[in-house]
Design an enzyme around this catalytic site. Structure first.
Site, PDB file in Angstrom:
ATOM      1  N   SER A 133     -36.290 -57.448  17.276  1.00 33.14           N
ATOM      2  CA  SER A 133     -36.958 -56.081  16.957  1.00 33.14           C
ATOM      3  C   SER A 133     -38.605 -56.272  17.254  1.00 33.14           C
ATOM      4  O   SER A 133     -38.824 -57.285  16.948  1.00 33.14           O
ATOM      5  CB  SER A 133     -36.505 -55.525  15.638  1.00 33.14           C
ATOM      6  OG  SER A 133     -37.225 -54.275  15.109  1.00 33.14           O
ATOM      7  N   TYR A 146     -35.435 -56.000   5.626  1.00 34.02           N
ATOM      8  CA  TYR A 146     -34.911 -55.906   7.173  1.00 34.02           C
ATOM      9  C   TYR A 146     -36.111 -56.585   8.005  1.00 34.02           C
ATOM     10  O   TYR A 146     -35.482 -57.504   8.853  1.00 34.02           O
ATOM     11  CB  TYR A 146     -35.120 -54.507   7.705  1.00 34.02           C
ATOM     12  CG  TYR A 146     -34.632 -54.067   9.169  1.00 34.02           C
ATOM     13  CD1 TYR A 146     -33.511 -54.728   9.701  1.00 34.02           C
ATOM     14  CD2 TYR A 146     -36.009 -53.787  10.020  1.00 34.02           C
ATOM     15  CE1 TYR A 146     -33.360 -54.443  10.986  1.00 34.02           C
ATOM     16  CE2 TYR A 146     -35.695 -53.692  11.325  1.00 34.02           C
ATOM     17  CZ  TYR A 146     -34.327 -53.864  11.829  1.00 34.02           C
ATOM     18  OH  TYR A 146     -34.152 -53.824  13.079  1.00 34.02           O
TER      19      TYR A 146
HETATM   20  N1  NAP Z   1     -32.360 -48.385  16.649  1.00 35.10           N
HETATM   21  C1  NAP Z   1     -33.320 -49.102  16.705  1.00 35.10           C
HETATM   22  O1  NAP Z   1     -34.707 -48.413  16.387  1.00 35.10           O
HETATM   23  C2  NAP Z   1     -33.542 -50.617  16.698  1.00 35.10           C
HETATM   24  C3  NAP Z   1     -34.965 -51.059  16.773  1.00 35.10           C
HETATM   25  C4  NAP Z   1     -34.964 -52.562  16.852  1.00 35.10           C
HETATM   26  C5  NAP Z   1     -33.830 -53.221  16.686  1.00 35.10           C
HETATM   27  N2  NAP Z   1     -32.625 -52.608  16.626  1.00 35.10           N
HETATM   28  C6  NAP Z   1     -31.512 -53.556  16.382  1.00 35.10           C
HETATM   29  O2  NAP Z   1     -30.513 -53.358  17.253  1.00 35.10           O
HETATM   30  C7  NAP Z   1     -29.165 -53.643  16.967  1.00 35.10           C
HETATM   31  C8  NAP Z   1     -28.175 -52.392  17.077  1.00 35.10           C
HETATM   32  O3  NAP Z   1     -28.571 -51.290  16.350  1.00 35.10           O
HETATM   33  P1  NAP Z   1     -28.432 -49.918  16.711  1.00 35.10           P
HETATM   34  O4  NAP Z   1     -29.858 -49.368  17.012  1.00 35.10           O
HETATM   35  O5  NAP Z   1     -27.517 -49.763  18.164  1.00 35.10           O
HETATM   36  O6  NAP Z   1     -27.781 -48.969  15.682  1.00 35.10           O
HETATM   37  P2  NAP Z   1     -26.169 -48.729  15.390  1.00 35.10           P
HETATM   38  O7  NAP Z   1     -25.643 -47.571  16.468  1.00 35.10           O
HETATM   39  O8  NAP Z   1     -26.109 -48.400  13.806  1.00 35.10           O
HETATM   40  O9  NAP Z   1     -25.458 -50.010  15.746  1.00 35.10           O
HETATM   41  C9  NAP Z   1     -24.844 -51.175  14.711  1.00 35.10           C
HETATM   42  C10 NAP Z   1     -23.863 -51.757  15.228  1.00 35.10           C
HETATM   43  O10 NAP Z   1     -23.808 -52.934  14.234  1.00 35.10           O
HETATM   44  C11 NAP Z   1     -22.643 -52.916  13.673  1.00 35.10           C
HETATM   45  N3  NAP Z   1     -22.246 -54.034  12.310  1.00 35.10           N
HETATM   46  C12 NAP Z   1     -22.989 -53.632  11.424  1.00 35.10           C
HETATM   47  N4  NAP Z   1     -22.498 -54.408  10.559  1.00 35.10           N
HETATM   48  C13 NAP Z   1     -21.664 -55.433  11.200  1.00 35.10           C
HETATM   49  C14 NAP Z   1     -20.917 -56.489  10.804  1.00 35.10           C
HETATM   50  N5  NAP Z   1     -20.842 -56.900   9.627  1.00 35.10           N
HETATM   51  N6  NAP Z   1     -20.110 -57.118  12.003  1.00 35.10           N
HETATM   52  C15 NAP Z   1     -20.249 -56.555  13.057  1.00 35.10           C
HETATM   53  N7  NAP Z   1     -21.064 -55.360  13.330  1.00 35.10           N
HETATM   54  C16 NAP Z   1     -21.590 -54.795  12.613  1.00 35.10           C
HETATM   55  C17 NAP Z   1     -21.979 -51.547  13.550  1.00 35.10           C
HETATM   56  O11 NAP Z   1     -20.667 -51.209  13.277  1.00 35.10           O
HETATM   57  P3  NAP Z   1     -19.935 -50.075  12.442  1.00 35.10           P
HETATM   58  O12 NAP Z   1     -19.560 -49.026  13.516  1.00 35.10           O
HETATM   59  O13 NAP Z   1     -18.707 -50.897  12.150  1.00 35.10           O
HETATM   60  O14 NAP Z   1     -20.930 -49.727  11.653  1.00 35.10           O
HETATM   61  C18 NAP Z   1     -22.660 -50.761  14.796  1.00 35.10           C
HETATM   62  O15 NAP Z   1     -21.790 -51.163  15.887  1.00 35.10           O
HETATM   63  C19 NAP Z   1     -29.474 -53.974  15.468  1.00 35.10           C
HETATM   64  O16 NAP Z   1     -29.366 -55.337  15.442  1.00 35.10           O
HETATM   65  C20 NAP Z   1     -30.718 -53.347  15.116  1.00 35.10           C
HETATM   66  O17 NAP Z   1     -31.473 -54.058  13.867  1.00 35.10           O
HETATM   67  C21 NAP Z   1     -32.589 -51.389  16.476  1.00 35.10           C
END
Ligand code: NAP
Length: 271
Positions: A133, A146
């Site tokens: 991130s 986080y």
């Molecule tokens: N969105 C942002 O602004 C942002 C910015 C920087 C970095 N990120 C990073 O991007 C990545 C993806 O996030 P996103 O934005 O796409 O959010 P998201 O739509 O909430 O996706 C998160 C995913 O992680 C899965 N997950 C959570 N706990 C897990 C576990 N124990 N085992 C396997 N899967 C698990 C969730 O599965 P479930 O469906 O089962 O809950 C979901 O598929 C994360 O690492 C996040 O920190 C996001």
């Protein structure tokens, strides 16, 4: 030869967008998720399987890798994407919430990495893509746990690339800015402690600003395109800013004086 990618946390957001992009480019995709019934539409796509993988369930990791190898024969790229944020004042967090945060974002990512390395070493090839991130290089209020996890992912990944380069395994760090996904909604864990009101004013100021950043963030497809580039550009580049003005923010952070930068973060988040 058709290439294969294994993606964790593929049920929504960035992971699901990456599944669609790799699939549309002719790749085999193991769209792993902790509840495969959550995204049935992905399993309908040609060359996509949805093995169950919960990064906190150690047995599910080798099982998902084995299922992918059975189906596709080899794995070229691993995308460690699964993750979420714990939001709130540190004093309000429960130790179990913090453990869960690090288990998922750091230790889970490490275990999936450990499980894939023998395969990558045997093949003398592999690309390991870790989703960090911008929050792995800078911080915002109320995200202390986080940020702890994402700074850990940055350090882990940067160090790891030294020991893996001789096996032709490349490490990539993806650094998204705010991306409009479930990250700011259902995936978020909120720290609250009964009777603790000392932080209420701060929370009232900061949370709407963080939510606004999420609501106006880039679509997840922007980050998926950067992940795809990292998987295919053939370079030894390590870090990839990925949407939500990440490039600009990281550049500004690098060239700002510490105190001025923090004043800016306060101004943007605590107004
Ligand atoms: N969105 C942002 O602004 C942002 C910015 C920087 C970095 N990120 C990073 O991007 C990545 C993806 O996030 P996103 O934005 O796409 O959010 P998201 O739509 O909430 O996706 C998160 C995913 O992680 C899965 N997950 C959570 N706990 C897990 C576990 N124990 N085992 C396997 N899967 C698990 C969730 O599965 P479930 O469906 O089962 O809950 C979901 O598929 C994360 O690492 C996040 O920190 C996001």
């Amino acid at each position: 030869m058709v290439k294969t990618v294994l993606i964790t946390g593929a049920s929504s957001g960035i992971g699901a967008a990456a599944v669609r992009l790799f699939q549309s480019q002719g790749w085999n995709v193991a769209a792993t998720m902790r509840s495969p019934d959550k995204a049935p539409e992905l399993a309908q796509l040609e060359r996509v399987i949805c093995p169950r993988l919960d990064v906190n369930d150690p047995a599910s990791i080798p099982a998902a890798i084995a299922q992918t190898l059975d189906q596709f024969g080899s794995i070229d790229v691993l995308v460690n994407n699964a993750g979420y944020a714990l939001l709130g004042p540190f004093e309000a967090t429960d130790p179990e919430q913090i453990r869960q945060q690090f288990n998922t974002n750091v230790f889970g990512l490490m275990e999936v990495t450990r499980a894939i390395l023998p395969h990558f070493r045997d093949r003398k090839a592999g690309i390991l893509i870790n989703i960090a991130s911008i929050g792995g290089q800078m911080t915002f209020p109320l995200y202390s746990s986080y940020h702890g996890t994402k700074w850990a992912v940055e350090g882990f990944s940067e160090s790891l690339q030294y020991e893996l380069e001789e096996f032709n395994i490349r490490v990539k760090i993806i650094e998204p800015g705010p991306i409009k996904t479930d990250f700011y909604g259902r995936s978020e864990d909120v720290a609250q402690k009964e009777g603790l009101t000392a932080y209420d004013d701060l929370v009232k100021k900061v949370v709407p600003n963080l939510k606004r950043a999420g609501a106006t963030g880039s679509p997840p497809e922007v980050t998926a395109r950067v992940i795809y580039k990292a998987a295919t550009d053939g370079s030894s580049k390590l870090r990839y800013p990925a949407g939500g003005n990440a490039g600009l923010l990281l550049f500004a952070r690098r060239f700002s004086l510490e105190r001025g930068w923090r004043r800016g973060i306060r101004w943007v988040t605590m107004r």
